[in-house]
Scaffold this active site. Sequence first.
Site, PDB file in Angstrom:
ATOM      1  N   ARG A 182      82.815  69.582 -61.208  1.00  0.00           N
ATOM      2  CA  ARG A 182      84.179  69.907 -60.787  1.00  0.00           C
ATOM      3  C   ARG A 182      85.069  69.958 -62.037  1.00  0.00           C
ATOM      4  O   ARG A 182      85.171  68.967 -62.767  1.00  0.00           O
ATOM      5  CB  ARG A 182      84.678  68.833 -59.809  1.00  0.00           C
ATOM      6  CG  ARG A 182      86.115  68.976 -59.417  1.00  0.00           C
ATOM      7  CD  ARG A 182      86.517  67.951 -58.346  1.00  0.00           C
ATOM      8  NE  ARG A 182      87.905  68.138 -58.011  1.00  0.00           N
ATOM      9  CZ  ARG A 182      88.909  67.365 -58.446  1.00  0.00           C
ATOM     10  NH1 ARG A 182      88.661  66.310 -59.191  1.00  0.00           N
ATOM     11  NH2 ARG A 182      90.148  67.635 -58.123  1.00  0.00           N
TER      12      ARG A 182
ATOM     13  N   HIS B 205      95.476  71.778 -61.978  1.00  0.00           N
ATOM     14  CA  HIS B 205      95.405  70.334 -62.246  1.00  0.00           C
ATOM     15  C   HIS B 205      96.487  70.028 -63.285  1.00  0.00           C
ATOM     16  O   HIS B 205      96.221  69.534 -64.370  1.00  0.00           O
ATOM     17  CB  HIS B 205      93.998  69.955 -62.718  1.00  0.00           C
ATOM     18  CG  HIS B 205      93.667  68.495 -62.614  1.00  0.00           C
ATOM     19  ND1 HIS B 205      92.557  68.016 -61.961  1.00  0.00           N
ATOM     20  CD2 HIS B 205      94.305  67.391 -63.101  1.00  0.00           C
ATOM     21  CE1 HIS B 205      92.515  66.692 -62.051  1.00  0.00           C
ATOM     22  NE2 HIS B 205      93.562  66.295 -62.746  1.00  0.00           N
TER      23      HIS B 205
ATOM     24  N   GLU C   7      95.842  67.009 -56.277  1.00  0.00           N
ATOM     25  CA  GLU C   7      96.858  65.965 -56.156  1.00  0.00           C
ATOM     26  C   GLU C   7      98.283  66.511 -56.239  1.00  0.00           C
ATOM     27  O   GLU C   7      99.041  66.168 -57.172  1.00  0.00           O
ATOM     28  CB  GLU C   7      96.638  64.874 -57.212  1.00  0.00           C
ATOM     29  CG  GLU C   7      95.255  64.236 -57.133  1.00  0.00           C
ATOM     30  CD  GLU C   7      95.051  63.109 -58.144  1.00  0.00           C
ATOM     31  OE1 GLU C   7      95.942  62.879 -58.983  1.00  0.00           O
ATOM     32  OE2 GLU C   7      93.993  62.449 -58.101  1.00  0.00           O
TER      33      GLU C   7
ATOM     34  N   ASN D  94      90.772  62.041 -53.438  1.00  0.00           N
ATOM     35  CA  ASN D  94      90.598  61.227 -54.642  1.00  0.00           C
ATOM     36  C   ASN D  94      90.976  59.807 -54.285  1.00  0.00           C
ATOM     37  O   ASN D  94      92.131  59.526 -53.943  1.00  0.00           O
ATOM     38  CB  ASN D  94      91.497  61.738 -55.774  1.00  0.00           C
ATOM     39  CG  ASN D  94      91.097  63.137 -56.216  1.00  0.00           C
ATOM     40  OD1 ASN D  94      90.040  63.639 -55.826  1.00  0.00           O
ATOM     41  ND2 ASN D  94      91.932  63.767 -57.031  1.00  0.00           N
TER      42      ASN D  94
ATOM     43  N   TYR E 243      90.966  55.758 -55.361  1.00  0.00           N
ATOM     44  CA  TYR E 243      90.817  54.757 -56.415  1.00  0.00           C
ATOM     45  C   TYR E 243      91.074  53.340 -55.916  1.00  0.00           C
ATOM     46  O   TYR E 243      90.395  52.403 -56.316  1.00  0.00           O
ATOM     47  CB  TYR E 243      91.759  55.059 -57.588  1.00  0.00           C
ATOM     48  CG  TYR E 243      91.318  56.287 -58.351  1.00  0.00           C
ATOM     49  CD1 TYR E 243      90.360  56.184 -59.355  1.00  0.00           C
ATOM     50  CD2 TYR E 243      91.810  57.550 -58.040  1.00  0.00           C
ATOM     51  CE1 TYR E 243      89.920  57.301 -60.033  1.00  0.00           C
ATOM     52  CE2 TYR E 243      91.365  58.674 -58.709  1.00  0.00           C
ATOM     53  CZ  TYR E 243      90.424  58.548 -59.708  1.00  0.00           C
ATOM     54  OH  TYR E 243      89.975  59.665 -60.365  1.00  0.00           O
TER      55      TYR E 243
ATOM     56  N   GLU F 199      87.231  62.572 -56.304  1.00  0.00           N
ATOM     57  CA  GLU F 199      87.339  61.676 -57.466  1.00  0.00           C
ATOM     58  C   GLU F 199      87.180  60.247 -56.978  1.00  0.00           C
ATOM     59  O   GLU F 199      87.813  59.842 -55.992  1.00  0.00           O
ATOM     60  CB  GLU F 199      88.711  61.771 -58.159  1.00  0.00           C
ATOM     61  CG  GLU F 199      88.942  63.036 -58.905  1.00  0.00           C
ATOM     62  CD  GLU F 199      90.296  63.089 -59.623  1.00  0.00           C
ATOM     63  OE1 GLU F 199      90.888  62.012 -59.880  1.00  0.00           O
ATOM     64  OE2 GLU F 199      90.750  64.199 -59.900  1.00  0.00           O
TER      65      GLU F 199
HETATM   66  O1  IFM Z   1      92.699  61.164 -64.640  1.00  0.00           O
HETATM   67  C1  IFM Z   1      93.274  61.294 -63.388  1.00  0.00           C
HETATM   68  C2  IFM Z   1      93.029  62.689 -62.830  1.00  0.00           C
HETATM   69  O2  IFM Z   1      93.538  63.672 -63.662  1.00  0.00           O
HETATM   70  C3  IFM Z   1      93.678  62.832 -61.480  1.00  0.00           C
HETATM   71  N1  IFM Z   1      93.306  61.770 -60.600  1.00  0.00           N
HETATM   72  C4  IFM Z   1      93.402  60.421 -61.085  1.00  0.00           C
HETATM   73  C5  IFM Z   1      92.687  60.298 -62.414  1.00  0.00           C
HETATM   74  C6  IFM Z   1      92.792  58.850 -62.932  1.00  0.00           C
HETATM   75  O3  IFM Z   1      94.118  58.497 -63.084  1.00  0.00           O
END
Ligand code: IFM
Length: 461
Positions: A97, A140, A185, A311, A313, A369
Amino acid sequence: MNMPLDPSVATPLSDLVSPPAGSPMWQRNFLFGAGTSSYQIEGAAHEDGRLESIWDRFCNTPGKVLRGENGDVACDHYHRFEEDLDLLQRMGVDAYRFSIAWPRVMDEAGRPNARGIDFYKRLIDGLHRRGMKAFVTLYHWDLPQHLEERGGWLSREIAYRFADYAELMSRELSGGVAAWTTHNEPWCSAYLGYGDGHHAPGHKNVRWAAQAMHHLLLGHGLALPALRANEPKALVGLVANCAPGYAATDSASDRDAAHLFETFQNTWVLDPLFKGEYPKDLWRLWKGAEPLVLAGDMDKIAQPMDYLGINYYSRALLRSPEADKFEWVRDPAVERTSMDWEVYPQGLQDLFEKLHRDYPNLPALYVTENGMSSHDSVQDGEVDDRQRQAYLKAHFAACTRAMQNGVKVDGYFIWSLLDNFEWAFGYERRFGLVHVDFETQKRTLKKSALAYSDFLGRRIG
Ligand code: IFM
């Protein structure tokens, strides 16, 4: 710091980064990959006709990025992409990706820049020669600076320019792309870029953030017909950064704070896409900030997509300081990464199951992500990134539980392939499966990459 390697206590490589036994993620038709983005890795900021982007400008504005770092060289991927594709192949991923730098592929008059486009053609050829698929993101965050000077995402016109860009790239790369992502995002582009100023172009006005979001989503809707026409076999979707919100106590006000957080973080993006409307509670947070929406806009935004990329985290823990507001609460008991983000795998399962409940028309999900930053360094030629190994394994397990409870997930991309330019944090935060020495550009596969590779090679079906 990394822990020294101690073979006497080492877990076998094969167990470090793998889903639980019996997980549908072991099947070969579940797609695995790794991701990057153009500004974070490419470098070559002034080559082959690339124009200035808003991130070049932002980085060169004192005080915006830690240590004044920028993406001029980054991982020098523009010149080293064959070596990086070899690393992906060595890991055994199914797909890569990456994103296209808009300022590389079009000039100021909107004409194609053949030299920039050729880079992405060579990249995709290189992937195909190695048996991997291309998951390509159009936006992006590296907007051409000249478009920012004409209003950026505050101007309705830009949504049409974005659709032109999507049309050009899907025509030029036709036949080579397995999946298109319009935006990565949009929450970050709108809120961090226009609302709190943490990202380029650095504006601080929530009313502007709401209008920018509308134009980002409109651009997505306007781009879909061209993507489908030029690349009928490719999947088309959008990637959102979502996080579940949990109330710090069971009080009605804290539960409302958690709801308001999810409105701000998740449904601000997802409701327009899947319900054709903005969530009304957003305007409790930001009174009077409703964007200008013209007739027909929401129908364009809510066209069906083939997939939604998430994404993931971390989670957010919230309390209510006063009516119609939320505030983050710090839980000292929870493990954290070097971004100071909580490690909270259960949030991935909770989030996916909530999306599945809330949106009956939800398409297949991809984890586009997931990963973490840590203070990795090379010792005796190795990087034993134990926290990352455990993090990935726990998130694979959470994804498995969501799938076993009925959520359709088709793939998983680890962020990131390489240590890279982490936006306002510069190069200090290392998210890579591959360690990059930014002095020498030497790449070293971290132990998480070796373990991921070991798992990928043992899949079944
Ligand atoms: O590095 C970033 C990415 O560009 C977009 N999503 C979160 C990642 C970590 O912060």
